[in-house]
Motif scaffolding. Structure first.
Motif, mmCIF file in Angstrom:
data_model
loop_
_atom_site.group_PDB
_atom_site.id
_atom_site.type_symbol
_atom_site.label_atom_id
_atom_site.label_comp_id
_atom_site.label_asym_id
_atom_site.label_seq_id
_atom_site.Cartn_x
_atom_site.Cartn_y
_atom_site.Cartn_z
ATOM 1 N N UNK A 1 0.820 -1.186 0.000
ATOM 2 C CA UNK A 1 0.000 0.000 0.000
ATOM 3 C C UNK A 1 0.866 1.252 0.000
ATOM 4 N N UNK A 2 2.039 1.110 0.603
ATOM 5 C CA UNK A 2 2.949 2.256 0.639
ATOM 6 C C UNK A 2 3.389 2.679 -0.759
ATOM 7 N N UNK A 3 3.241 1.846 -1.730
ATOM 8 C CA UNK A 3 3.664 2.140 -3.101
ATOM 9 C C UNK A 3 2.501 2.593 -3.996
ATOM 10 N N UNK A 4 1.327 2.822 -3.429
ATOM 11 C CA UNK A 4 0.133 3.137 -4.218
ATOM 12 C C UNK A 4 0.283 4.370 -5.095
ATOM 13 N N UNK A 5 1.142 5.289 -4.720
ATOM 14 C CA UNK A 5 1.327 6.508 -5.497
ATOM 15 C C UNK A 5 2.558 6.465 -6.393
ATOM 16 N N UNK A 6 3.239 5.319 -6.415
ATOM 17 C CA UNK A 6 4.413 5.186 -7.279
ATOM 18 C C UNK A 6 3.985 5.286 -8.741
ATOM 19 N N UNK A 7 4.882 5.772 -9.561
ATOM 20 C CA UNK A 7 4.544 5.986 -10.977
ATOM 21 C C UNK A 7 4.296 4.681 -11.732
ATOM 22 N N UNK A 8 4.727 3.551 -11.186
ATOM 23 C CA UNK A 8 4.520 2.283 -11.867
ATOM 24 C C UNK A 8 3.372 1.467 -11.264
ATOM 25 N N UNK A 97 -16.955 -11.517 2.676
ATOM 26 C CA UNK A 97 -16.257 -10.593 1.772
ATOM 27 C C UNK A 97 -16.288 -9.185 2.344
ATOM 28 N N UNK A 98 -17.462 -8.753 2.787
ATOM 29 C CA UNK A 98 -17.597 -7.419 3.375
ATOM 30 C C UNK A 98 -16.695 -7.262 4.602
ATOM 31 N N UNK A 99 -16.647 -8.287 5.436
ATOM 32 C CA UNK A 99 -15.796 -8.241 6.633
ATOM 33 C C UNK A 99 -14.321 -8.190 6.251
ATOM 34 N N UNK A 100 -13.934 -8.966 5.246
ATOM 35 C CA UNK A 100 -12.535 -8.958 4.798
ATOM 36 C C UNK A 100 -12.156 -7.577 4.281
ATOM 37 N N UNK A 101 -13.020 -6.996 3.476
ATOM 38 C CA UNK A 101 -12.746 -5.657 2.933
ATOM 39 C C UNK A 101 -12.606 -4.655 4.069
ATOM 40 N N UNK A 102 -13.537 -4.679 5.004
ATOM 41 C CA UNK A 102 -13.494 -3.743 6.127
ATOM 42 C C UNK A 102 -12.197 -3.904 6.922
ATOM 43 N N UNK A 103 -11.838 -5.128 7.228
ATOM 44 C CA UNK A 103 -10.638 -5.378 8.029
ATOM 45 C C UNK A 103 -9.358 -5.002 7.283
ATOM 46 N N UNK A 104 -9.268 -5.348 6.023
ATOM 47 C CA UNK A 104 -8.023 -5.175 5.286
ATOM 48 C C UNK A 104 -7.839 -3.799 4.663
ATOM 49 N N UNK A 105 -8.908 -3.036 4.549
ATOM 50 C CA UNK A 105 -8.793 -1.693 3.970
ATOM 51 C C UNK A 105 -9.012 -0.594 5.009
ATOM 52 N N UNK A 106 -9.166 -0.989 6.255
ATOM 53 C CA UNK A 106 -9.482 -0.053 7.339
ATOM 54 C C UNK A 106 -8.505 1.123 7.389
ATOM 55 N N UNK A 107 -7.227 0.862 7.308
ATOM 56 C CA UNK A 107 -6.218 1.907 7.475
ATOM 57 C C UNK A 107 -5.716 2.463 6.153
ATOM 58 N N UNK A 108 -6.539 2.354 5.116
ATOM 59 C CA UNK A 108 -6.158 2.877 3.800
ATOM 60 C C UNK A 108 -7.210 3.881 3.346
ATOM 61 N N UNK A 109 -6.894 4.582 2.287
ATOM 62 C CA UNK A 109 -7.892 5.462 1.686
ATOM 63 C C UNK A 109 -8.441 4.855 0.399
#
Length: 114
Positions: A1-8, A97-109
């Motif tokens: 996730x730390x690389x989400x803004x990388x140009x590649x 699926x909803x629970x997985x998304x909530x848990x795994x994307x909680x600290x992301x935008x």
């Protein structure tokens, strides 16, 4: 996730592909440094049309039917190209699926389009 803004790194949402496949293909082509010509885009759009895609033996696992790994009655790899509620998933599966998304994307935008 730390690389989400990388140009590649490029995120494409399936829902966006359905809404505007041509625009999404142009975005992807430009990202890859291979802009699409006005001549190539209609051919690619036709090739990727869900009806044509489902009938493409290279995509629909026809070779697995031919060697009897899959039966002719098997639903196939390509479904209907829809984002509507999938009748093949149970309510329990959808909840997981909803629970997985909530848990795994909680600290992301990161957010899904739908």
């Amino acid at each position: 996730w730390n690389h989400r803004n990388d140009e590649n790194v490029l995120f494409l949402h399936y829902e966006d592909l359905l809404k505007d496949l041509g625009g999404s293909l142009k975005t992807l082509a430009n990202f890859l440094g291979k802009p699409l010509t006005d001549e190539a885009l209609p051919k690619l759009l036709d090739h990727l049309n869900i009806k044509n895609f489902k009938n493409n033996p290279s995509i629909n696992c026809q070779s697995l039917v031919d060697v009897k790994i899959l039966s002719k009655e098997a639903p196939g790899f390509i479904r209907n190209g829809s984002v509507e509620k999938n009748s093949e998933l149970t309510e329990e599966m959808l909840q997981q699926i909803d629970e997985w998304i909530e848990e795994n994307l909680r600290d992301t935008d990161f957010r899904f389009s739908i």
